[in-house]
Design a protein around this motif. Structure first.
Motif, mmCIF file in Angstrom:
data_model
loop_
_atom_site.group_PDB
_atom_site.id
_atom_site.type_symbol
_atom_site.label_atom_id
_atom_site.label_comp_id
_atom_site.label_asym_id
_atom_site.label_seq_id
_atom_site.Cartn_x
_atom_site.Cartn_y
_atom_site.Cartn_z
ATOM 1 N N GLY A 114 0.357 124.909 47.638
ATOM 2 C CA GLY A 114 1.288 123.775 47.670
ATOM 3 C C GLY A 114 0.916 122.704 46.675
ATOM 4 O O GLY A 114 1.768 122.176 45.943
ATOM 5 N N LYS A 115 -0.368 122.342 46.645
ATOM 6 C CA LYS A 115 -0.824 121.304 45.710
ATOM 7 C C LYS A 115 -0.683 121.758 44.261
ATOM 8 O O LYS A 115 -0.312 120.974 43.385
ATOM 9 C CB LYS A 115 -2.275 120.941 46.009
ATOM 10 N N LYS A 116 -0.995 123.035 44.007
ATOM 11 C CA LYS A 116 -0.900 123.551 42.643
ATOM 12 C C LYS A 116 0.561 123.575 42.179
ATOM 13 O O LYS A 116 0.873 123.188 41.049
ATOM 14 C CB LYS A 116 -1.507 124.948 42.576
ATOM 15 N N ASP A 144 5.136 118.339 38.567
ATOM 16 C CA ASP A 144 5.004 117.004 37.985
ATOM 17 C C ASP A 144 4.753 117.086 36.489
ATOM 18 O O ASP A 144 5.255 116.258 35.708
ATOM 19 C CB ASP A 144 3.854 116.243 38.668
ATOM 20 N N ASP A 155 -7.444 127.901 37.464
ATOM 21 C CA ASP A 155 -7.283 128.159 38.891
ATOM 22 C C ASP A 155 -6.511 129.438 39.182
ATOM 23 O O ASP A 155 -6.369 129.832 40.336
ATOM 24 C CB ASP A 155 -6.557 126.984 39.563
ATOM 25 N N SER A 177 2.981 121.643 43.228
ATOM 26 C CA SER A 177 3.373 120.246 43.028
ATOM 27 C C SER A 177 2.812 119.706 41.712
ATOM 28 O O SER A 177 3.499 118.984 40.979
ATOM 29 C CB SER A 177 2.876 119.409 44.210
ATOM 30 N N GLN A 178 1.579 120.068 41.403
ATOM 31 C CA GLN A 178 0.947 119.629 40.153
ATOM 32 C C GLN A 178 1.708 120.144 38.944
ATOM 33 O O GLN A 178 1.971 119.401 37.986
ATOM 34 C CB GLN A 178 -0.499 120.133 40.126
ATOM 35 N N TRP A 179 2.072 121.432 38.966
ATOM 36 C CA TRP A 179 2.822 122.003 37.850
ATOM 37 C C TRP A 179 4.216 121.374 37.733
ATOM 38 O O TRP A 179 4.708 121.128 36.627
ATOM 39 C CB TRP A 179 2.960 123.515 38.040
ATOM 40 N N VAL A 234 -7.947 127.631 46.286
ATOM 41 C CA VAL A 234 -6.963 126.760 45.629
ATOM 42 C C VAL A 234 -5.703 126.704 46.488
ATOM 43 O O VAL A 234 -5.153 127.733 46.873
ATOM 44 C CB VAL A 234 -6.614 127.277 44.213
ATOM 45 N N ASP A 235 -5.252 125.492 46.815
ATOM 46 C CA ASP A 235 -4.080 125.302 47.660
ATOM 47 C C ASP A 235 -2.799 125.523 46.858
ATOM 48 O O ASP A 235 -2.572 124.859 45.844
ATOM 49 C CB ASP A 235 -4.096 123.892 48.263
ATOM 50 N N ASP A 263 11.452 119.156 47.200
ATOM 51 C CA ASP A 263 11.025 120.456 47.711
ATOM 52 C C ASP A 263 12.197 121.368 48.055
ATOM 53 O O ASP A 263 12.008 122.438 48.637
ATOM 54 C CB ASP A 263 10.137 120.276 48.943
#
Length: 782
Positions: free
Chosen positions: A613-615, A621, A491, A617-619, A610-611, A108
């Motif tokens: 932070g999670k989005k 990865d 999203d 992190s998903q991208w 849609v969160d 991060d």
């Protein structure tokens, strides 16, 4: 004799004298702290730069380089004293895992992380004692800038995993980097041994180079940058000059120092008011003694000196205590300076300037005391001993009690006296006015820096996620991948893309200079404009404040841009503020087709629910390394978090000082009022007013005047506060010359005013307790 008089006076008037002593301690202490912060910052940076030798011009570059071409160009450029090209290994935060108290990665971290070896002659990495660090094989030095965000300790293990290579390092040092030591910078460096660097270079991460140049005069860096880029030398990355390096390094502490200096200046002003009313209270109480001394032939100078010596000693004691306390707590405010720039040995400057500041406060207060004590000269023996006129004017106030059918007698009397004799309460008004201002302005600065909207001062818009594609050989391929990903993701509500290019234009000195332009359909939208608006047509361009100053242009003027062997005229649509890229940027919707891109940037707004932070992190990865993908709030926090933390420390101190200030002034004022109003209080008690009635009247009077002062202070701080802060920021040359406060209305208009009002009311009620001890007969006889 003077000491005996001071001792007896303290016993007789303990509350007033202790209040004055505390106040002088507070005023002197804050002045000393502000002086120490500024002095420490200047001396620490100067000392560190002397040892570390950061470059006057720095060009970061990814990709291959032609060192012979660089050497040939620098050899022929007049004014250069030295240059060097340094190799770095760029790795991603996901590639680094720390094993210590906890196990975590640096995924991060928004800063570009580079592994480097120690340099030979210039741009050294230092330890906290400013010694050049040398690490052994298998060891690593962690930059101190990361310690604010990560729990990394000496002895921890850092594991690098990249391109199928795994390497373990032991943390043996914390690195102080003269040029990459701020979250406002985009990069940071970790130090490894020459052997480890040789083993990893070309096998992990990406290779990057720092092309560093030194001049006889550091101001030559700007002209050199233009000549360097025109020569077509390696420039696939950020270019930075010495001035920008210095300002970015110091910005965090400059912000705090500005708050402390502003408050210190206001505090000294209030200190003079405090002294005036303390002295006047003493003179009013001792009018009989002064008349007696005059009657037996003691001269004005001798009477004045009796009082002057006492206040000189009290002021000197307060300043001395304030100086000692300031030295004891200064680490709270200068800790970041030491952590960033290393330990600074005590010098004549660091000790002398705070002492000089204390001496200045002493001289000012001493002169002011003499001015106040001149009132003794005007008082005659008859005034002092017969008429009891004293030092103030006696004004008659019509009671208006016939109106008490609708308003309580106590409130009506208080309103009429406050209205007809407002001058007698002006000290409370002025103090509440100043205190509310010095509390609200720093709080507004803090709210602004912590707000998501502050991103508009950093050349970007307010969106959910920010994606930047690292410059490099695969830039265009990465752009295609990101574009496809964003188009296919359900999203996403909308996204904007920006492409950065480099073109040429003419400076104010009629020389061709490079201009870095962010182009796209939404370029320049949502930024804070000083003049004009965002570009809306293809022949319009918006310039950052520093670029406009460099060119000597304003909104409505025309400029010629040169690119791809052609020229095109643009009209400047507006001037905006930007702290990125050293503050030298431009925005246009024209596409500059055919010009190679320097970088790509995307700002994304997500669908509801849609969160971010999670989005993000998903991208991350899914895409792997080579992309900076961050929620906008996290980007702001990591970029400005250190600055806002420093401002928060200063703001907290200011709030505490403001509350103490209000409390002390009200106590001192009430001491004076009760001394002057002895006859009035006696008369009121004689005609039937109870102790509670008299106390309520003082409570109403102070309350009304305090409300007026707080209201005026709140209003003026919100009207003029922005202008004062803007002027201070413009002097830093960071690209911001006007700031618009982002206000928390609950704090600004409710909490702070209510706290100050409660303090004023509480101190008034406590101070009037002595009314219960007044004896009517003795008061009337006096």
């Amino acid at each position: 004799m003077n000491l005996k008089m001071l001792k007896n006076d303290f016993k007789r008037n303990r509350a007033g004298n202790v209040s004055l002593l505390l106040f002088m301690t507070l005023a002197a202490g804050l002045v000393v702290v502000a002086t120490i912060v500024v002095t420490q910052l200047i001396t620490s940076m100067t000392g560190m730069y002397k040892t570390a030798k950061p470059p006057h011009f720095l060009q970061m570059h990814k990709g291959g380089i032609n060192q012979e071409a660089i050497d040939e160009f620098n050899s022929s450029y007049d004014g250069i004293t030295a240059w060097q090209t340094l190799s770095m290994i760029d790795v991603y935060g996901d590639d680094l895992k720390v094993y210590g108290n906890d196990v975590f990665s640096l995924s991060d971290c928004r800063l570009d992380i580079s592994l480097v070896k120690q340099n030979k002659e210039y741009d050294f990495l230092l330890d906290e004692d400013r010694n050049i660090i040398n690490v052994n094989k298998g060891e690593i030095g962690i930059p101190v800038i990361l310690l604010d965000s990560y729990d990394i300790n000496l002895g921890d293990t850092v594991v690098l995993t990249s391109n199928g290579v795994t390497k373990k390092f032991k943390v043996t040092a914390f690195v102080h980097d003269a040029q990459m030591n701020s979250t406002l910078c985009s990069s940071t460096r970790m130090l490894i041994s020459d052997e480890d660097f040789k083993e990893l270079f070309g096998n992990v991460g990406e290779n990057e180079y720092l092309i560093e140049v030194y001049f006889k005069d550091s101001s030559m860096a700007s002209d050199y940058r233009t000549a360097y880029e025109k020569a077509g030398l390696p420039q696939n990355g950020q270019a930075v000059t010495y001035t920008v390096i210095f300002l970015l390094s110091a910005f965090r502490d400059i912000a705090m120092a500005m708050v402390l200096i502003l408050v210190s200046m206001l505090l000294v002003m209030v200190a003079l008011m405090c002294i005036k009313y303390t002295v006047m209270a003493a003179l009013e109480e001792e009018i009989g003694e002064i008349g007696t001394m005059k009657a037996i032939g003691i001269s004005y100078e001798d009477i004045r000196n009796l009082y002057l010596v006492k206040y000189k000693m009290m002021v000197a004691a307060g300043i001395t205590i304030g100086y000692v306390l300031a030295l004891m707590i200064s680490n709270v405010f200068t800790g970041h300076v030491s952590n960033t720039f290393g330990k600074q040995s005590v010098s004549i400057l660091t000790m002398g300037l705070p002492v000089a500041a204390c001496a200045l406060v002493y001289l000012i207060t001493n002169h002011y005391c003499k001015k106040i004590l001149k009132k003794i000269k005007k008082v005659t023996v008859v005034d002092a001993l017969v008429t009891g006129k004293g030092f103030g004017k006696k004004e008659r106030v019509k009671d208006g009690l016939y109106k008490s059918k609708t308003i309580s007698v106590n409130l009506l009397v208080s309103i009429r006296e406050t209205f007809h004799n407002f001058g007698g309460f002006v000290i409370v008004f002025v103090v509440m006015f100043i205190v509310s201002g010095i509390m609200i302005v720093p709080m507004n600065i803090l709210n602004t820096m912590e707000s998501k909207e502050f991103i508009s001062y950093m050349g970007s818009s307010m969106d959910d996620i920010l994606i930047e594609i690292d410059s490099g050989e695969n830039l265009e391929n990465k752009y295609v991948i990101i574009n496809k990903l964003l188009k296919e993701d359900a999203d996403i509500e909308e996204y904007k893309e920006f492409r950065s290019v480099r073109v040429e234009t003419v400076s104010s000195e009629d020389k061709w200079m490079n201009l870095h332009v962010d182009c796209g359909n939404y370029a320049g939208k949502e930024l804070k404009y000083l003049v004009g608006t965002a570009p809306s047509m293809e022949d319009e361009i918006a310039l950052s404040k520093l670029n406009a100053d460099e060119m000597g242009k304003n909104a409505g003027d025309s400029i010629i841009l040169r690119f791809m062997d052609r020229q095109k005229e643009f009209v400047i649509s507006g001037i905006y503020q930007d702290v990125t890229s050293g503050g030298y940027t431009a925005k246009a919707i024209y596409s500059f087709a055919g010009v190679d891109a320097e970088k790509y940037q995307f700002t994304i707004n997500l669908a509801g629910g849609v969160d971010a932070g999670k989005k993000a992190s998903q991208w991350s990865d899914k895409l792997g390394g080579g992309y900076d993908i961050e929620p906008m709030e996290e980007f702001i926090n990591q970029t400005l978090g250190g600055v806002s933390r420093q401002v928060k420390v200063a703001t907290t101190a200011v709030l505490v000082v403001g509350i103490l200030l209000a409390a002390l002034i009200v106590v001192l004022f009430m001491k004076l009022r009760l001394a002057k109003d002895v006859a009035q209080i006696a008369a009121m008690k004689a005609i039937g007013f109870t102790n509670s009635d008299v106390r309520k009247q003082y409570l109403y009077k102070i309350g009304m005047v305090s409300i007026a002062g707080i209201f005026a202070g709140t209003l003026m701080s919100n009207i003029f506060g922005e202008g004062i802060v803007s002027v201070a920021l413009s002097t830093t040359q960071l690209g911001i010359s006007r700031i618009t406060f982002i206000i928390n209305p609950w704090i600004t208009f409710v909490i702070i005013p209510l706290v100050l009002l409660a303090v004023a009311a509480g101190m008034t009620w406590i101070s009037t307790r002595q009314i219960r001890e007044y004896n009517i007969i003795s008061l009337i006889n006096e």
